[in-house]
Design a protein around this motif. Sequence first.
Motif, PDB file in Angstrom:
ATOM      1  N   PRO D 105       0.826  -1.202   0.000  1.00  0.00           N
ATOM      2  CA  PRO D 105       0.000   0.000   0.000  1.00  0.00           C
ATOM      3  C   PRO D 105       0.864   1.258   0.000  1.00  0.00           C
ATOM      4  CG  PRO D 105       0.110  -0.901   2.205  1.00  0.00           C
ATOM      5  CD  PRO D 105       0.857  -1.859   1.317  1.00  0.00           C
ATOM      6  N   CYS D 106       0.299   2.363  -0.468  1.00  0.00           N
ATOM      7  CA  CYS D 106       0.998   3.643  -0.412  1.00  0.00           C
ATOM      8  C   CYS D 106       1.368   3.946   1.040  1.00  0.00           C
ATOM      9  CB  CYS D 106       0.079   4.728  -0.985  1.00  0.00           C
ATOM     10  SG  CYS D 106       0.816   6.357  -0.991  1.00  0.00           S
ATOM     11  N   ALA D 107       0.391   3.869   1.930  1.00  0.00           N
ATOM     12  CA  ALA D 107       0.634   4.158   3.346  1.00  0.00           C
ATOM     13  C   ALA D 107       0.277   2.962   4.219  1.00  0.00           C
ATOM     14  CB  ALA D 107      -0.203   5.361   3.784  1.00  0.00           C
ATOM     15  N   GLY D 131       5.484   0.106   1.848  1.00  0.00           N
ATOM     16  CA  GLY D 131       4.470   0.731   2.704  1.00  0.00           C
ATOM     17  C   GLY D 131       5.065   1.989   3.315  1.00  0.00           C
ATOM     18  N   GLY D 132       4.283   3.069   3.334  1.00  0.00           N
ATOM     19  CA  GLY D 132       4.808   4.347   3.817  1.00  0.00           C
ATOM     20  C   GLY D 132       4.456   4.614   5.265  1.00  0.00           C
ATOM     21  N   ALA D 133       5.452   5.023   6.033  1.00  0.00           N
ATOM     22  CA  ALA D 133       5.220   5.393   7.445  1.00  0.00           C
ATOM     23  C   ALA D 133       5.409   6.893   7.623  1.00  0.00           C
ATOM     24  CB  ALA D 133       6.174   4.620   8.347  1.00  0.00           C
ATOM     25  N   GLY D 145       1.118  10.019   7.711  1.00  0.00           N
ATOM     26  CA  GLY D 145       1.691   8.711   8.014  1.00  0.00           C
ATOM     27  C   GLY D 145       1.687   8.393   9.493  1.00  0.00           C
ATOM     28  N   LEU D 146       1.843   7.081   9.819  1.00  0.00           N
ATOM     29  CA  LEU D 146       1.802   6.647  11.221  1.00  0.00           C
ATOM     30  C   LEU D 146       3.150   6.793  11.918  1.00  0.00           C
ATOM     31  CD1 LEU D 146      -0.345   3.365  11.085  1.00  0.00           C
ATOM     32  CD2 LEU D 146      -1.090   5.699  11.630  1.00  0.00           C
ATOM     33  N   GLY D 147       4.206   7.132  11.173  1.00  0.00           N
ATOM     34  CA  GLY D 147       5.513   7.311  11.800  1.00  0.00           C
ATOM     35  C   GLY D 147       6.071   6.005  12.351  1.00  0.00           C
ATOM     36  N   LEU D 148       6.664   6.079  13.547  1.00  0.00           N
ATOM     37  CA  LEU D 148       7.325   4.918  14.141  1.00  0.00           C
ATOM     38  C   LEU D 148       6.408   3.708  14.217  1.00  0.00           C
ATOM     39  CD1 LEU D 148       9.810   3.782  15.485  1.00  0.00           C
ATOM     40  CD2 LEU D 148       9.059   4.769  17.654  1.00  0.00           C
ATOM     41  N   LYS D 149       5.156   3.958  14.575  1.00  0.00           N
ATOM     42  CA  LYS D 149       4.214   2.828  14.669  1.00  0.00           C
ATOM     43  C   LYS D 149       4.049   2.154  13.301  1.00  0.00           C
ATOM     44  CE  LYS D 149      -0.300   1.482  16.260  1.00  0.00           C
ATOM     45  NZ  LYS D 149      -1.511   1.945  15.557  1.00  0.00           N
ATOM     46  N   GLY D 150       4.040   2.959  12.259  1.00  0.00           N
ATOM     47  CA  GLY D 150       3.939   2.404  10.914  1.00  0.00           C
ATOM     48  C   GLY D 150       5.146   1.552  10.565  1.00  0.00           C
ATOM     49  N   LEU D 151       6.323   1.998  10.983  1.00  0.00           N
ATOM     50  CA  LEU D 151       7.540   1.219  10.719  1.00  0.00           C
ATOM     51  C   LEU D 151       7.468  -0.147  11.397  1.00  0.00           C
ATOM     52  CD1 LEU D 151      10.383   3.875  11.259  1.00  0.00           C
ATOM     53  CD2 LEU D 151       9.523   2.960   9.084  1.00  0.00           C
ATOM     54  N   GLU D 152       6.986  -0.142  12.634  1.00  0.00           N
ATOM     55  CA  GLU D 152       6.888  -1.410  13.362  1.00  0.00           C
ATOM     56  C   GLU D 152       5.944  -2.376  12.672  1.00  0.00           C
ATOM     57  OE1 GLU D 152       7.580   0.601  17.798  1.00  0.00           O
ATOM     58  OE2 GLU D 152       5.583  -0.105  17.173  1.00  0.00           O
ATOM     59  N   ILE D 153       4.774  -1.851  12.286  1.00  0.00           N
ATOM     60  CA  ILE D 153       3.797  -2.716  11.592  1.00  0.00           C
ATOM     61  C   ILE D 153       4.412  -3.267  10.311  1.00  0.00           C
ATOM     62  CG2 ILE D 153       1.595  -2.710  10.340  1.00  0.00           C
ATOM     63  CD1 ILE D 153       0.584  -0.619  12.337  1.00  0.00           C
ATOM     64  N   CYS D 312      -4.443   7.273   1.333  1.00  0.00           N
ATOM     65  CA  CYS D 312      -3.486   7.935   0.443  1.00  0.00           C
ATOM     66  C   CYS D 312      -3.546   7.270  -0.915  1.00  0.00           C
ATOM     67  CB  CYS D 312      -2.084   7.804   1.059  1.00  0.00           C
ATOM     68  SG  CYS D 312      -0.755   8.180  -0.072  1.00  0.00           S
ATOM     69  N   ASP D 313      -3.745   8.068  -1.955  1.00  0.00           N
ATOM     70  CA  ASP D 313      -3.622   7.585  -3.327  1.00  0.00           C
ATOM     71  C   ASP D 313      -4.494   6.379  -3.661  1.00  0.00           C
ATOM     72  OD1 ASP D 313      -1.935   9.548  -4.160  1.00  0.00           O
ATOM     73  OD2 ASP D 313      -0.100   8.425  -3.796  1.00  0.00           O
ATOM     74  N   GLY D 314      -5.688   6.316  -3.081  1.00  0.00           N
ATOM     75  CA  GLY D 314      -6.607   5.228  -3.410  1.00  0.00           C
ATOM     76  C   GLY D 314      -6.849   5.058  -4.901  1.00  0.00           C
ATOM     77  N   PRO D 315      -7.035   6.156  -5.641  1.00  0.00           N
ATOM     78  CA  PRO D 315      -7.393   6.008  -7.063  1.00  0.00           C
ATOM     79  C   PRO D 315      -6.367   5.278  -7.917  1.00  0.00           C
ATOM     80  CG  PRO D 315      -7.914   8.235  -6.294  1.00  0.00           C
ATOM     81  CD  PRO D 315      -7.150   7.548  -5.191  1.00  0.00           C
ATOM     82  N   GLN D 316      -5.144   5.112  -7.414  1.00  0.00           N
ATOM     83  CA  GLN D 316      -4.157   4.436  -8.241  1.00  0.00           C
ATOM     84  C   GLN D 316      -3.861   3.019  -7.759  1.00  0.00           C
ATOM     85  OE1 GLN D 316      -1.211   7.341  -7.371  1.00  0.00           O
ATOM     86  NE2 GLN D 316       0.107   5.977  -6.245  1.00  0.00           N
TER      87      GLN D 316
END
Lengths: 349, 349, 349, 349
Positions: D105-107, D131-133, D145-153, D312-316
């Motif tokens: 996913p974009c994010a 995946g973007g954090a 973005g979710l930042g650090l939490k996103g990186l962990e996931i 983020c960027d659903g249309p693509q």
Amino acid sequence: MVVVMAPGATDEDVANVVARVEAMGGEAFVSKGLSRTIIGLVGDVAAFHHLNLRTLRGVADVHRISDPYKLVSRQHHAERSTVRIGPAGRQVPIGPETCTLIAGPCAVESREQMLEAAQMSRSAGAGLLRGGAFMPRTSPYAFQGLGLKGLEILADVGEATGMPVVTEVVDARDVGVVAEYADLLQVGARNMGNTGLLQAVGEAGRPVLLKRGPSATLEEWLMAAEYVAQRGNLDIVLCERGIRTFETSYRNTLDLSAVPAVQATSHLPVVVDPSHAAGRQDLVVPLARASIAVGADGVMVDVHPFPDQALCDGPQALDGTALRELATAVRRLPPALGRRTGAPDRSPA
Amino acid sequence: MVVVMAPGATDEDVANVVARVEAMGGEAFVSKGLSRTIIGLVGDVAAFHHLNLRTLRGVADVHRISDPYKLVSRQHHAERSTVRIGPAGRQVPIGPETCTLIAGPCAVESREQMLEAAQMSRSAGAGLLRGGAFMPRTSPYAFQGLGLKGLEILADVGEATGMPVVTEVVDARDVGVVAEYADLLQVGARNMGNTGLLQAVGEAGRPVLLKRGPSATLEEWLMAAEYVAQRGNLDIVLCERGIRTFETSYRNTLDLSAVPAVQATSHLPVVVDPSHAAGRQDLVVPLARASIAVGADGVMVDVHPFPDQALCDGPQALDGTALRELATAVRRLPPALGRRTGAPDRSPA
Amino acid sequence: MVVVMAPGATDEDVANVVARVEAMGGEAFVSKGLSRTIIGLVGDVAAFHHLNLRTLRGVADVHRISDPYKLVSRQHHAERSTVRIGPAGRQVPIGPETCTLIAGPCAVESREQMLEAAQMSRSAGAGLLRGGAFMPRTSPYAFQGLGLKGLEILADVGEATGMPVVTEVVDARDVGVVAEYADLLQVGARNMGNTGLLQAVGEAGRPVLLKRGPSATLEEWLMAAEYVAQRGNLDIVLCERGIRTFETSYRNTLDLSAVPAVQATSHLPVVVDPSHAAGRQDLVVPLARASIAVGADGVMVDVHPFPDQALCDGPQALDGTALRELATAVRRLPPALGRRTGAPDRSPA
Amino acid sequence: MVVVMAPGATDEDVANVVARVEAMGGEAFVSKGLSRTIIGLVGDVAAFHHLNLRTLRGVADVHRISDPYKLVSRQHHAERSTVRIGPAGRQVPIGPETCTLIAGPCAVESREQMLEAAQMSRSAGAGLLRGGAFMPRTSPYAFQGLGLKGLEILADVGEATGMPVVTEVVDARDVGVVAEYADLLQVGARNMGNTGLLQAVGEAGRPVLLKRGPSATLEEWLMAAEYVAQRGNLDIVLCERGIRTFETSYRNTLDLSAVPAVQATSHLPVVVDPSHAAGRQDLVVPLARASIAVGADGVMVDVHPFPDQALCDGPQALDGTALRELATAVRRLPPALGRRTGAPDRSPA
């Protein structure tokens, strides 16, 4: 059409827009937001243009909603078209079920050069033969083509090798004579906006190959096709050949996104010319493969038996070795994508 | 011309280039660097093009050194030219000593509209009157101009108000008739690459206003002028009218750097059309002021007595109020820059 | 926001869009045309973005109507702003009533070079002194600036010559130290999209000079300013410095249309840097004159006492002779346009 | 380097250039033509830059001959490189023998969304998970973005599904923490010119995915890679993601010519991101096929289980159906072109 009012527009400004639209026989739907009012227009869009709505007090912007082209649009012609090139009995199709190779030299230089290039092209799987007799050149000091003599050679060699021929016409006054010799009339990139020429080829009774201008939007390209179509000729093949950008490593930047994007909105077939886009031989085969893979209905390439002796665009011409590499792609890729290579019809006449 | 050899080029590759150049009657100077060899070519550059040096083994790149245009270059014609428009006795100059205002409506719509626009233009200091009779339009469904009748109105109104007239010719077949009515023949931006039209206006015995194509480089623009000049007509005025970029807030991006850059390399005068560049009225006066300040030899603007009723490009037309603001700039700025406003010659005939 | 439904969209598709918008607390106004339905949305536009309306069945397109920037828009702040640079008592204004000259060398090279350049600049009418200490370079092998030592020299010379100073900061980690020395923090063109840096300068307590990215739209440029503004800093000066196009005769194409277009939509002052746009000295003075005439709130130029010894961008630096020509324009043009030249405030502190 | 003298340059001017070059320890070869003299320079090109030859009297132009990048050039490293991503034992290669699919996913939005997207991607043949954090957004009001939490996931899901992960780092200050979680550090298009970030990732001990700036030339892109390489990190994967042009039907114009052109001049692998280029789902699969066919070393696509709910960027984003279509191409096309699909190494560790 949607009219967006400026934040400070008054009720009177809105009423003025509505009144003008209704006077033209249209309907106007007003949506009032917190900071902006928008007005949706329903009716004859072409007539609305004459209202100059953008010049009215309180109007911030006017958005067009529907496509300005009609005859070439898929809106009323959902199925994608196939254009058939050449005399009955051995027509070559360009359309959604095939991927047709068009090959030949940039310019017709002599009977020998043309014949050799034609045989190379045919061996590589080409269905159509290209060659320039009237050459549009940036410099008045460059080779301008053999003219009528070039047309005769091209037609003879096409006949001899069994390939219908395509050649460029650069002046509305030449359309008649070129149409006598050519099976497909090419309008070049720099003439995409030459409306007199577009109208002349629209009346010539031959299919037309319409190249995209080097800085034309997709919409402008389709409007140029609409000029041809409006004269009664719907046998139009569009040709993407690269757009001008800031990059100088190649002559133009091939825009392959244009292929599926145009196919989504227009029923006309779309082919790609990677040779004129790249301007250098080493990119032509990779870009031709990409063109097939993106779903182009055909590919057109420059071929020359001796690129170092070419009178025009030698650096981009495929020689025998490169052409054989392309031939492999032309054989293998279309089937992997559910198409066959475009070749003369084998159906009983 | 400079030939740059690839890092891996052999002595034989270098010798091959040298031999071909010498066989053409040229001289080749070899400079061997640590990793690269470069070869400077001296002689007939046009002939060298036919060598297709880029296709030879070991050649990485070929740089052209001198300009490809000759007749319009300052190289052999250092002094900047003045083009004089209109009948003897009341010619209007466009050149380095003046800054000439060209004004009028986008399209000739009627005698009344034309007369009113002409009077507005004249009051604002215009020396030349513009108006379109043959309109090049993106859409075949848009107003295409009044044709011959428009030419008649334009010429009459120009006569009545004492201004030579400029109008566009869009088709080589119309050059004769347009030249009967117009004092200055305009080749529009989308026809800059229409070489048949360029050659036809080059033989028409009238000065030519050549607009820059919306994605043309300065060199291509000057090569188009060279096409006109080659037919014996050096009375060419160049017109910058904006280039296509990614920005959508205005129709095109006016490229004012082109004015001094072209004046440095060509002797032809350069005028600017901010109306077609911007496509919106509020930018026209600031950009016209900037055009004068950058050193343009003239400015051309759209004027309409009633922009909201214009059949073409209403949103960019100056109305009376905006035109008066422009008139102030046309009066004040040229003198501050050492020029006078271009107006009919008052010198004894 | 306006949602345009595809020609084949069903009533159910329309109802689905309406339902989603209403679930977000918005209102949806449906306008049914013959071939198309459009839906005007009223409410929280930012929230509507999360609906991904473009991905829904039957939706052809979504048009945004209002500007996405708020703090830098004129919509809620109609009057154009003046930013004041430098210590209280001798601040230099940049705003609608003045046209301020910013001059100095591309890079700080030595105390002597800087002092000489500053004196030249001051004589020419400059109100602010520029000089680079941290240099953003395309090549890691190019001169990267003197760093902290350069900042010290710049600040000293600014103090000695009575001019507040502007210098670029290229890394968010350097904002603190640069803000100690500089009166105006420059964010360069290639960092316009560096949101971390934008946020850091937004919190630094100094005015910011924000250059337009070389391929940024006006909207993206204003969104970058919004990033700064959102951190509480509205002292932002925008700087147009040329955009990338296909033209290679100059480094970038100066976009003077951007000046009045941005001034129409944002309250922030706009200055122009013709030196970095052109990349060649001979175009700088004409373009600086055009910048003043188009209504720029200031002009920034490169100056060097000995351009042939410059460590950075020598070919575009004005020498003494060219600078005096510019000084004349800076004296004469602003008054002709109703402005005064920007210089330290003379109002009692 | 080649110095082209102006037509009017004197012998003294030529001698001056030669003297300066020789004073720098270089050699100068003079070729005198009829109208022009050219001077070939041999020696330390970087040093010649400091001579500011363009500013000298009589010099018309200076052409650079050799590439300005060294470490990433094929000139001294002829063989194309393979970069290996992920922990020893299950590294995924990106290089000339494979074509690697990167999907996700974009994010990163939630653990559930990420896991579902990862399983879809893996089924489609993806070797790497994206995946973007930390999200670089044009608007400060958009989801950042979710930042650090996103990186962990992201790292957890990559581990769970057996795919090394790639994520963007937008600020030099975040490089350390991102490098703890990511196997491949992405530098986004808008940060291609952020030299501080380039240097930071060059020292982070992780492979780098370097996207091309939306208006970057190939040379500038490779110079950005040189910034990374100069810090000791040659594990760089280049990513073409579309350039900005005038066309508005798609977000950017994918430049597939860049793939073979860069592969010809640099040894680094090149992948393509058609999702961000197109910005609309219907073009992604055709462009991904074209990317494979043009010879890209990998393809990176946006995938989302529910595009209409994407932050983020659903249309693509590709949904399940479109992704299966892509999977077919990823299985069939590389073998037809002599490559295998990039997947974790199965060679004994």
